[in-house]
Design an enzyme around this catalytic site. Structure first.
Site, PDB file in Angstrom:
ATOM      1  N   ASP A   1     -10.623 -12.116  10.480  1.00 26.18           N
ATOM      2  CA  ASP A   1      -9.605 -12.237   9.444  1.00 26.18           C
ATOM      3  C   ASP A   1      -8.235 -12.409  10.111  1.00 26.18           C
ATOM      4  O   ASP A   1      -7.514 -11.441  10.311  1.00 26.18           O
ATOM      5  CB  ASP A   1      -9.658 -10.929   8.626  1.00 26.18           C
ATOM      6  CG  ASP A   1      -8.946 -11.016   7.301  1.00 26.18           C
ATOM      7  OD1 ASP A   1      -8.647 -12.142   6.870  1.00 26.18           O
ATOM      8  OD2 ASP A   1      -8.705  -9.959   6.703  1.00 26.18           O
TER       9      ASP A   1
ATOM     10  N   ASP B   1      -0.655 -12.575   1.930  1.00 20.27           N
ATOM     11  CA  ASP B   1      -1.281 -11.545   2.766  1.00 20.27           C
ATOM     12  C   ASP B   1      -1.508 -12.198   4.132  1.00 20.27           C
ATOM     13  O   ASP B   1      -2.637 -12.552   4.492  1.00 20.27           O
ATOM     14  CB  ASP B   1      -2.587 -11.075   2.132  1.00 20.27           C
ATOM     15  CG  ASP B   1      -3.145  -9.850   2.846  1.00 20.27           C
ATOM     16  OD1 ASP B   1      -2.562  -9.459   3.868  1.00 20.27           O
ATOM     17  OD2 ASP B   1      -4.164  -9.298   2.380  1.00 20.27           O
TER      18      ASP B   1
ATOM     19  N   ASP C   1      -5.610 -13.874   9.035  1.00 20.58           N
ATOM     20  CA  ASP C   1      -4.477 -13.733   8.104  1.00 20.58           C
ATOM     21  C   ASP C   1      -3.288 -14.608   8.481  1.00 20.58           C
ATOM     22  O   ASP C   1      -2.153 -14.134   8.602  1.00 20.58           O
ATOM     23  CB  ASP C   1      -4.010 -12.264   8.057  1.00 20.58           C
ATOM     24  CG  ASP C   1      -4.888 -11.391   7.171  1.00 20.58           C
ATOM     25  OD1 ASP C   1      -5.624 -11.943   6.340  1.00 20.58           O
ATOM     26  OD2 ASP C   1      -4.831 -10.151   7.329  1.00 20.58           O
TER      27      ASP C   1
ATOM     28  N   HIS D   1       0.882  -1.167   0.000  1.00 24.98           N
ATOM     29  CA  HIS D   1       0.000   0.000   0.000  1.00 24.98           C
ATOM     30  C   HIS D   1       0.920   1.218   0.000  1.00 24.98           C
ATOM     31  O   HIS D   1       2.016   1.168   0.583  1.00 24.98           O
ATOM     32  CB  HIS D   1      -0.836   0.101   1.271  1.00 24.98           C
ATOM     33  CG  HIS D   1      -1.732  -1.073   1.549  1.00 24.98           C
ATOM     34  ND1 HIS D   1      -1.283  -2.220   2.147  1.00 24.98           N
ATOM     35  CD2 HIS D   1      -3.062  -1.241   1.354  1.00 24.98           C
ATOM     36  CE1 HIS D   1      -2.295  -3.053   2.285  1.00 24.98           C
ATOM     37  NE2 HIS D   1      -3.386  -2.494   1.816  1.00 24.98           N
TER      38      HIS D   1
ATOM     39  N   ASP E   1       2.292   1.942   3.354  1.00 28.15           N
ATOM     40  CA  ASP E   1       3.228   0.978   3.955  1.00 28.15           C
ATOM     41  C   ASP E   1       4.656   1.413   3.687  1.00 28.15           C
ATOM     42  O   ASP E   1       5.525   1.275   4.547  1.00 28.15           O
ATOM     43  CB  ASP E   1       3.137  -0.423   3.318  1.00 28.15           C
ATOM     44  CG  ASP E   1       1.773  -1.030   3.353  1.00 28.15           C
ATOM     45  OD1 ASP E   1       1.015  -0.708   4.270  1.00 28.15           O
ATOM     46  OD2 ASP E   1       1.472  -1.842   2.442  1.00 28.15           O
TER      47      ASP E   1
ATOM     48  N   GLU F   1      -8.878 -13.760  -1.811  1.00 32.54           N
ATOM     49  CA  GLU F   1      -8.129 -14.059  -0.578  1.00 32.54           C
ATOM     50  C   GLU F   1      -8.844 -15.163   0.190  1.00 32.54           C
ATOM     51  O   GLU F   1     -10.057 -15.082   0.436  1.00 32.54           O
ATOM     52  CB  GLU F   1      -8.014 -12.788   0.276  1.00 32.54           C
ATOM     53  CG  GLU F   1      -7.335 -13.063   1.610  1.00 32.54           C
ATOM     54  CD  GLU F   1      -6.845 -11.801   2.311  1.00 32.54           C
ATOM     55  OE1 GLU F   1      -6.487 -10.825   1.627  1.00 32.54           O
ATOM     56  OE2 GLU F   1      -6.825 -11.820   3.557  1.00 32.54           O
TER      57      GLU F   1
ATOM     58  N   GLU G   1     -10.506  -6.936  -4.730  1.00 27.80           N
ATOM     59  CA  GLU G   1     -10.356  -8.013  -3.736  1.00 27.80           C
ATOM     60  C   GLU G   1     -11.605  -8.068  -2.863  1.00 27.80           C
ATOM     61  O   GLU G   1     -11.822  -7.190  -2.031  1.00 27.80           O
ATOM     62  CB  GLU G   1      -9.108  -7.723  -2.891  1.00 27.80           C
ATOM     63  CG  GLU G   1      -8.821  -8.799  -1.858  1.00 27.80           C
ATOM     64  CD  GLU G   1      -7.536  -8.505  -1.087  1.00 27.80           C
ATOM     65  OE1 GLU G   1      -6.546  -8.023  -1.679  1.00 27.80           O
ATOM     66  OE2 GLU G   1      -7.533  -8.751   0.133  1.00 27.80           O
TER      67      GLU G   1
ATOM     68  N   ASP H   1      -4.609 -13.817  -2.809  1.00 27.99           N
ATOM     69  CA  ASP H   1      -3.971 -13.524  -1.529  1.00 27.99           C
ATOM     70  C   ASP H   1      -3.987 -14.823  -0.735  1.00 27.99           C
ATOM     71  O   ASP H   1      -5.038 -15.275  -0.252  1.00 27.99           O
ATOM     72  CB  ASP H   1      -4.702 -12.392  -0.788  1.00 27.99           C
ATOM     73  CG  ASP H   1      -4.127 -11.024  -1.154  1.00 27.99           C
ATOM     74  OD1 ASP H   1      -3.302 -10.962  -2.094  1.00 27.99           O
ATOM     75  OD2 ASP H   1      -4.485 -10.025  -0.505  1.00 27.99           O
TER      76      ASP H   1
END
Ligand code: XUL
Ligand code: CO
Length: 441
Positions: A309, A341, A311, A103, A106, A270, A234, A298
């Site tokens: 989530d 991700d 992740d 991003h 980031d 994802e 996404e 993802d």
């Protein structure tokens, strides 16, 4: 001599095979090994997610940062961003991953105003460009963070305030410039807060139209700057918004069709988002692929006991096999890839844990690829499915599929042929066939 951020990893991670007990080696992933016509690296196109791996702090809703990352120690934000970038490229090289994703916020810090944020981004992009050229590492996709800043609390493109819409668009403009400058192969839109908390304050139709307008502007700008990358959306059903507009693959496809956007987008599916939507990963991949719209993945996984989530790094072999079956069936992932991700757990505080996490995910998907390829080559499953629908490929069934039979004729057909005989779906047999490729032998 440049500072080394991962001194424990003294040499690049290499393939050592299933017998190796070296935790810093691949047991399955062998980048140059051919699986069918392509190498593993070409099939899998792994990418590291900048936000989790280099900016993640291990924070959760019960506590702040738990990680002390050496690249995050400088007090000046731009110095910190530069250090982080160098740590990232050291990581990509040592891990042997070709791609990364970010991003805008980031890689470069927010400034005191929008103009300063843009300057920060441009500066870091120019540093990243040099590092990409030096190392051969590539950008799989870029995106704009349109969800962290408080101004986006009520959405970005779907915000009820046109002022916020304009800010989001301007941010997308710069994130697209950055992605194009770095040769990004895709650009992702994840609708972080594009959704609603309560319908009492929401004009649903208006927000849908705004969002469509937002995407059309982005397409126009893409054309204006000649960016050739693939646009991806996404899907995710909720979190942070209570209800997000890009709920799942089917919802996004329907939105794209309604607003004349379908030709310009594919989907980035994802795993953990699909399961949050009450589907399997396999399901959402299949829905996207069936529309010819599976653009990227993802790669992560959720936790059955936790309804959010999480992740996590993917270790579930079945998920990887099913995902790779879908990818192989559509002839590859194209300009997309498998972006991790995923984040190491809050308790995994060491930088070496980031290596273990990625090695595990890469080996899991490499194994998934090998098995999925075997399944495809053997053809038993495909044959079964083909046979299951064979009544539609000739005679009366074929006519039905072409819309050539009236209901009266169907009634007559039943009169002549009697009621159909029930047939078994043979699920257990098929599950055993999948297992037969996993079991050693
Ligand atoms: C959030 C998520 C994002 C997108 C990029 O759940 O998946 O990190 O992948 O914005
Ligand atoms: Co994601």
């Amino acid at each position: 001599m440049l500072h080394e951020y991962f001194p424990e990893v003294t040499k690049p991670i290499e393939y050592e095979g299933p017998q190796s007990d070296n935790p810093l080696a691949f047991k399955v992933y062998d980048p140059q090994k051919k699986v069918g016509a392509k190498t593993m690296a070409q099939h899998l196109r792994f990418a590291v997610a900048y936000w989790h791996t280099f900016r993640g702090t291990g924070s959760d809703m019960f506590g702040g940062g738990a990680f002390e990352r050496p690249w995050q120690s400088a007090s000046d934000p731009m110095e910190r961003a530069g250090d982080t970038l160098r740590a990232a490229f050291e990581f990509f090289q040592k891990l042997g991953v070709d791609y990364y994703c970010f991003h805008d916020r980031d890689i470069a810090p927010e400034g005191s105003d929008f103009a300063e944020s843009c300057r920060n981004l441009e500066e870091i992009v120019s540093q990243a460009k040099v590092l990409q050229e030096e190392t051969g590492k590539k950008l799989l996709w870029g995106t704009a963070n349109l969800f962290s800043h408080p101004m986006y609390t009520h959405g970005a493109g779907s915000n009820p305030d046109a002022h916020v819409f304009a800010h989001a668009m301007a941010q997308v403009k710069h994130a697209l410039d950055a992605t194009a400058e770095l040769g990004g192969e895709n650009y992702v839109f994840w609708g972080g807060r594009e959704g609603y908390e309560t319908l009492l304050n929401t004009d649903y139709r208006h927000e849908q139209e705004q969002l469509a307008r937002f995407f059309h502007y982005a397409i126009d700008y893409k054309k204006e700057i000649g960016f050739e990358g693939q646009f991806l959306i996404e899907p995710k059903p909720a979190e942070p918004a209570k209800h997000q507009y890009d709920h799942d693959a089917a919802t996004v496809l329907s939105f794209l069709r309604e607003f004349d956007l379908l030709d310009h987008f594919k989907l980035n599916i994802e795993a953990n988002h699909a399961t949050l939507a009450g589907h399997t990963f396999h399901h959402d991949l299949t829905v996207a692929a069936a529309a010819g719209k599976l653009g990227s993945i993802d790669a992560n996984q959720g936790d059955l006991q936790l309804g959010w989530d999480t992740d996590q790094f993917p270790t579930n072999l079945y998920d990887a096999i099913y995902a790779m079956l879908v990818v192989l069936e559509q002839g590859g992932i194209g300009s997309g890839g498998l972006n991790f991700d995923a984040k190491a757990r809050r308790g995994s505080i060491r930088t070496i844990d980031l290596f273990h996490a990625h090695i595990g995910g890469m080996d899991t998907f490499a194994k998934g690829l090998v098995i999925a390829h075997k399944i495809k080559v053997d053809g038993k499953l495909d044959e079964f499915v083909k046979d299951r629908y064979s009544s539609y490929s000739s005679g009366f069934g074929e006519k039905i599929m072409h819309g050539k039979v009236s209901l009266e004729e169907m009634e007559k057909w039943i009169g002549e042929h009697g009621d159909p005989t029930p047939r078994s779906g043979r699920q257990e047999l098929l599950e055993n066939i999948v297992n037969s490729y996993i079991f050693p032998g």
